[in-house]
Design an enzyme around this catalytic site. Sequence first.
Site: not given
Length: 317
Positions: A91, A151-152, A178
């Site tokens: 990213r 993500d969580s 992230h």
Amino acid sequence: MKKFGKKVVLVGDGSVGSSYAFAMVTQGVADEFVIIDIAKDKVNADVQDLNHGALHSDSPVVVKAGEYSDCNDADLVVITAGAPQKPGETRLQLVEKNTKIMKDIVTSIMDSGFDGYFLIAANPVDILTRYVKELTGLPAERVIGSGTVLDSSRLRYLISKELNVAPASVHASIIGEHGDSELAVWSKANIAGISVYDTLKEQTGSEAKAQEIYEQTRDAAYEIIQAKGSTYYGIALALLRISKALLNNENNVLTVSSQLNGEYGFNGVYVGVPTLINENGASKVYETPLSDHEKELFKQSVEALETTYDSVKHLLD
């Protein structure tokens, strides 16, 4: 005259944007939903398609093709536009090209007289969210990134599969970038107050399962991108969750990308951390107590973001 209703403008009608539009329309979160993209034929087709099914939504919603001038009276502008992450690309490697794209988009939005909330999903989201805040001069609570909400949820899903409980019963989070330097807060992960980390260790006899789950969480996007080109359903639903918290004044705590002002010992950086989201935006950052090891990992994640942001902040000029 006071405007009634909730108006959301989406900039970017690619896979993520169109998936988000579908989710927003099916749940009737906005009264007016406007889509902006340079691919105008695609936008017009999506607008027709969504309007044809909107009567089956939870509440009435009108979908329109728009221009940047439509941002003038919007409550929320969501930006998913940007170069997509390619197979094998991190990213953070997207940073310069997407920062330049973001500058053009945000300048056009602000020229419309926009005075609402930004929700950024383009990657690298922590860098771009900070860039938008600095570029616009808006208060930090009104510029929010999708952060580590997805993500969580990935982490909670994987834990739920391993321990055979519903994901909603798993209390666990990913914080930090992230991206590759994110971390799982294992010291606070629990089901009914019982440590997830200890349970995994007891069941398997080692700490390897927790590490495996973390790595699967961190690398999930790479696997999906390799198989189908991009991720979009998961992030679209994460954006829906954040949008509902904002527009419905839910007082929900989500791991969005928020600006730190002394929390965790840092200032200025945007990073995924538990944050209270309501009609005032990112109202409060919650400083989760971390273990010494987690503090060090979080520090490394912040430093990676600071280094990357320093490489593109000259584009503010």
